[in-house]
Write a protein that holds these residues in place. Structure first.
Motif, PDB file in Angstrom:
ATOM      1  N   LYS A  26      -8.992   0.527   0.666  1.00 39.59           N
ATOM      2  CA  LYS A  26      -8.181   0.312   2.119  1.00 39.59           C
ATOM      3  C   LYS A  26      -6.855   0.933   1.739  1.00 39.59           C
ATOM      4  O   LYS A  26      -6.481   1.435   0.482  1.00 39.59           O
ATOM      5  CB  LYS A  26      -8.191  -1.218   2.347  1.00 39.59           C
ATOM      6  CG  LYS A  26      -9.313  -1.984   2.199  1.00 39.59           C
ATOM      7  CD  LYS A  26      -9.417  -3.097   3.421  1.00 39.59           C
ATOM      8  CE  LYS A  26     -10.570  -3.774   3.305  1.00 39.59           C
ATOM      9  NZ  LYS A  26     -11.004  -4.213   4.686  1.00 39.59           N
ATOM     10  N   ALA A  27      -6.069   1.166   2.902  1.00 41.37           N
ATOM     11  CA  ALA A  27      -4.513   1.617   2.683  1.00 41.37           C
ATOM     12  C   ALA A  27      -3.926   1.143   1.839  1.00 41.37           C
ATOM     13  O   ALA A  27      -3.839  -0.119   1.737  1.00 41.37           O
ATOM     14  CB  ALA A  27      -4.103   1.511   4.269  1.00 41.37           C
ATOM     15  N   LEU A  28      -3.029   1.777   1.243  1.00 43.47           N
ATOM     16  CA  LEU A  28      -2.149   1.171   0.087  1.00 43.47           C
ATOM     17  C   LEU A  28      -0.666   1.468   0.850  1.00 43.47           C
ATOM     18  O   LEU A  28      -0.193   2.575   1.474  1.00 43.47           O
ATOM     19  CB  LEU A  28      -2.065   2.195  -1.024  1.00 43.47           C
ATOM     20  CG  LEU A  28      -3.217   1.719  -1.786  1.00 43.47           C
ATOM     21  CD1 LEU A  28      -3.336   2.916  -3.204  1.00 43.47           C
ATOM     22  CD2 LEU A  28      -3.251   0.385  -2.573  1.00 43.47           C
ATOM     23  N   TYR A  29      -0.090   0.315   1.145  1.00 44.98           N
ATOM     24  CA  TYR A  29       1.119   0.511   1.830  1.00 44.98           C
ATOM     25  C   TYR A  29       2.438   0.447   0.799  1.00 44.98           C
ATOM     26  O   TYR A  29       3.362   1.063   1.229  1.00 44.98           O
ATOM     27  CB  TYR A  29       1.596  -1.026   2.745  1.00 44.98           C
ATOM     28  CG  TYR A  29       0.417  -1.289   3.643  1.00 44.98           C
ATOM     29  CD1 TYR A  29      -0.476  -2.192   3.399  1.00 44.98           C
ATOM     30  CD2 TYR A  29       0.206  -0.429   4.794  1.00 44.98           C
ATOM     31  CE1 TYR A  29      -1.549  -2.365   4.364  1.00 44.98           C
ATOM     32  CE2 TYR A  29      -0.877  -0.756   5.615  1.00 44.98           C
ATOM     33  CZ  TYR A  29      -1.783  -1.600   5.434  1.00 44.98           C
ATOM     34  OH  TYR A  29      -2.880  -1.639   6.413  1.00 44.98           O
ATOM     35  N   LYS A  50       6.643   4.973  -0.848  1.00 41.51           N
ATOM     36  CA  LYS A  50       6.238   5.947  -0.040  1.00 41.51           C
ATOM     37  C   LYS A  50       5.266   7.013  -0.715  1.00 41.51           C
ATOM     38  O   LYS A  50       5.093   7.294  -1.753  1.00 41.51           O
ATOM     39  CB  LYS A  50       7.432   6.938   0.319  1.00 41.51           C
ATOM     40  CG  LYS A  50       8.493   6.347   1.106  1.00 41.51           C
ATOM     41  CD  LYS A  50       9.527   7.089   1.436  1.00 41.51           C
ATOM     42  CE  LYS A  50      10.832   6.503   1.937  1.00 41.51           C
ATOM     43  NZ  LYS A  50      12.149   7.239   1.749  1.00 41.51           N
ATOM     44  N   GLY A  51       4.316   7.516   0.039  1.00 40.44           N
ATOM     45  CA  GLY A  51       3.523   8.503  -0.382  1.00 40.44           C
ATOM     46  C   GLY A  51       4.187   9.647  -0.848  1.00 40.44           C
ATOM     47  O   GLY A  51       5.086  10.076  -0.416  1.00 40.44           O
ATOM     48  N   GLY A  52       3.504  10.210  -1.969  1.00 40.05           N
ATOM     49  CA  GLY A  52       4.416  11.297  -2.535  1.00 40.05           C
ATOM     50  C   GLY A  52       5.378  10.928  -3.407  1.00 40.05           C
ATOM     51  O   GLY A  52       5.870  11.842  -4.032  1.00 40.05           O
ATOM     52  N   GLU A  53       5.774   9.632  -3.440  1.00 41.60           N
ATOM     53  CA  GLU A  53       6.851   9.343  -4.425  1.00 41.60           C
ATOM     54  C   GLU A  53       6.548   9.307  -5.733  1.00 41.60           C
ATOM     55  O   GLU A  53       5.273   9.086  -6.222  1.00 41.60           O
ATOM     56  CB  GLU A  53       7.346   7.722  -3.927  1.00 41.60           C
ATOM     57  CG  GLU A  53       8.662   7.456  -4.555  1.00 41.60           C
ATOM     58  CD  GLU A  53       9.071   5.859  -4.256  1.00 41.60           C
ATOM     59  OE1 GLU A  53       8.339   5.375  -3.275  1.00 41.60           O
ATOM     60  OE2 GLU A  53      10.338   5.666  -4.532  1.00 41.60           O
ATOM     61  N   GLN A  54       7.279   9.740  -6.558  1.00 41.13           N
ATOM     62  CA  GLN A  54       7.138   9.461  -8.050  1.00 41.13           C
ATOM     63  C   GLN A  54       8.532   8.990  -8.858  1.00 41.13           C
ATOM     64  O   GLN A  54       9.575   9.053  -8.003  1.00 41.13           O
ATOM     65  CB  GLN A  54       7.058  11.053  -8.426  1.00 41.13           C
ATOM     66  CG  GLN A  54       5.910  11.630  -8.059  1.00 41.13           C
ATOM     67  CD  GLN A  54       5.508  12.704  -9.151  1.00 41.13           C
ATOM     68  OE1 GLN A  54       6.253  13.316  -9.964  1.00 41.13           O
ATOM     69  NE2 GLN A  54       4.437  13.355  -8.879  1.00 41.13           N
ATOM     70  N   LYS A  55       8.317   7.826  -9.473  1.00 35.78           N
ATOM     71  CA  LYS A  55       9.394   7.083  -9.997  1.00 35.78           C
ATOM     72  C   LYS A  55       9.192   7.019 -11.415  1.00 35.78           C
ATOM     73  O   LYS A  55       8.071   7.051 -11.893  1.00 35.78           O
ATOM     74  CB  LYS A  55       9.256   5.876  -9.279  1.00 35.78           C
ATOM     75  CG  LYS A  55      10.512   5.215  -9.040  1.00 35.78           C
ATOM     76  CD  LYS A  55      10.353   3.878  -8.055  1.00 35.78           C
ATOM     77  CE  LYS A  55      11.225   3.815  -7.102  1.00 35.78           C
ATOM     78  NZ  LYS A  55      11.297   2.645  -6.503  1.00 35.78           N
ATOM     79  N   SER A  63       3.044   7.704  -9.901  1.00 36.40           N
ATOM     80  CA  SER A  63       2.842   8.475  -8.495  1.00 36.40           C
ATOM     81  C   SER A  63       2.291   7.682  -7.462  1.00 36.40           C
ATOM     82  O   SER A  63       1.551   7.067  -7.988  1.00 36.40           O
ATOM     83  CB  SER A  63       2.342   9.758  -9.021  1.00 36.40           C
ATOM     84  OG  SER A  63       0.895   9.771  -9.367  1.00 36.40           O
ATOM     85  N   PHE A  64       2.292   8.207  -6.517  1.00 37.52           N
ATOM     86  CA  PHE A  64       1.707   7.563  -5.465  1.00 37.52           C
ATOM     87  C   PHE A  64       1.255   8.399  -4.534  1.00 37.52           C
ATOM     88  O   PHE A  64       1.908   9.309  -3.710  1.00 37.52           O
ATOM     89  CB  PHE A  64       2.440   6.580  -4.779  1.00 37.52           C
ATOM     90  CG  PHE A  64       2.131   5.533  -3.591  1.00 37.52           C
ATOM     91  CD1 PHE A  64       2.893   5.099  -2.698  1.00 37.52           C
ATOM     92  CD2 PHE A  64       0.539   5.457  -3.223  1.00 37.52           C
ATOM     93  CE1 PHE A  64       2.452   4.416  -1.370  1.00 37.52           C
ATOM     94  CE2 PHE A  64       0.192   4.667  -2.320  1.00 37.52           C
ATOM     95  CZ  PHE A  64       1.115   4.415  -1.208  1.00 37.52           C
TER      96      PHE A  64
END
Lengths: 110, 115
Positions: A26-29, A50-55, A63-64
């Motif tokens: 399912k979608a990951l918020y 956020k999508g594309g975020e790296q931390k 990453s996401f």
């Protein structure tokens, strides 16, 4: 709705790298990452909103990929203290529930 | 300091007995969650309070389970007629809006063993 993690378990020697993957049907918020030591409660590591975020820090980062509904946790130059079970997690759409992943047991040996 | 106190830390009870756990957040949080974690598994959501209102309950929460948060601060979780399958770690998590940015801070948990 429980995210699936891979691998289920991994054993590393000190100084080696590891990647833990978390994927959802399912979608990951947003994606959280936690580490749990034996007999203790999970401890929050980081959150990706956020999508594309790296931390992360130099040695533990994540990453996401929102489109692929996946997140990955990267552990570099592992230390003995990294041992534990790692969980990803994601809130429900309402935010009233939170779903933890299946878990990945990480053991770092000297 | 996790910001939340759970009591007792450990509880051993005989099957069929009732048990009650307590969760005391140190500071004010409008939201409070209960989770259960069995050995080798990730935490599973049980129930969620916003202030004193119980807004969501998991299907895991059978009619033997009841949770309250009478004044919107501390919370209790009671299990009646305990069964061996109830053996688990019960975790309390206070939260608020900021949890979406700062993650959940779990209490140290209450480990229940039903013999």
């Amino acid at each position: 709705q429980q995210p699936v993690q891979s691998p289920q378990a991994v054993i590393l020697r000190e100084g080696e790298d590891a990647v833990i993957n978390c994927s959802s049907s399912k979608a990951l918020y947003s994606v959280h990452w936690y580490r749990q030591k034996h007999g203790e409660a999970p401890v929050f590591l980081m959150i990706l909103l956020k999508g594309g975020e790296q931390k992360g820090h130099e040695k533990i980062s994540a990453s996401f990929n929102e489109k692929k509904q996946q997140s990955s946790l990267y552990l570099t130059a592992s230390q003995l203290s990294y041992s534990g079970t790692y969980f990803c997690g994601t809130p429900s759409l309402t935010g009233n529930q939170f779903y933890f992943g299946t878990g990945t047991s990480l053991t770092v040996i000297p | 300091d996790t910001g939340v106190s759970q009591n007792p830390r450990h509880k051993i009870t005989k099957r069929g007995q009732n048990v009650t756990f307590r969760c005391d957040p140190i500071s004010e949080h409008n939201r409070l969650y209960w989770y259960r974690q069995t050995l080798g598994q990730g935490p599973e959501f049980l129930t969620y309070f916003q202030n004193e209102a119980q807004l969501e309950k998991s299907r895991l929460l059978s009619d033997r389970f009841s949770a309250e948060r009478p004044k919107g601060s501390f919370s209790t979780l009671e299990i009646q007629r305990t069964e061996q399958g109830d053996s688990a770690m019960y975790l309390c998590v206070p939260g608020g809006r900021r949890v979406t940015n700062y993650g959940y801070t779990f209490g140290s948990g209450t480990r229940l063993t039903v013999v």
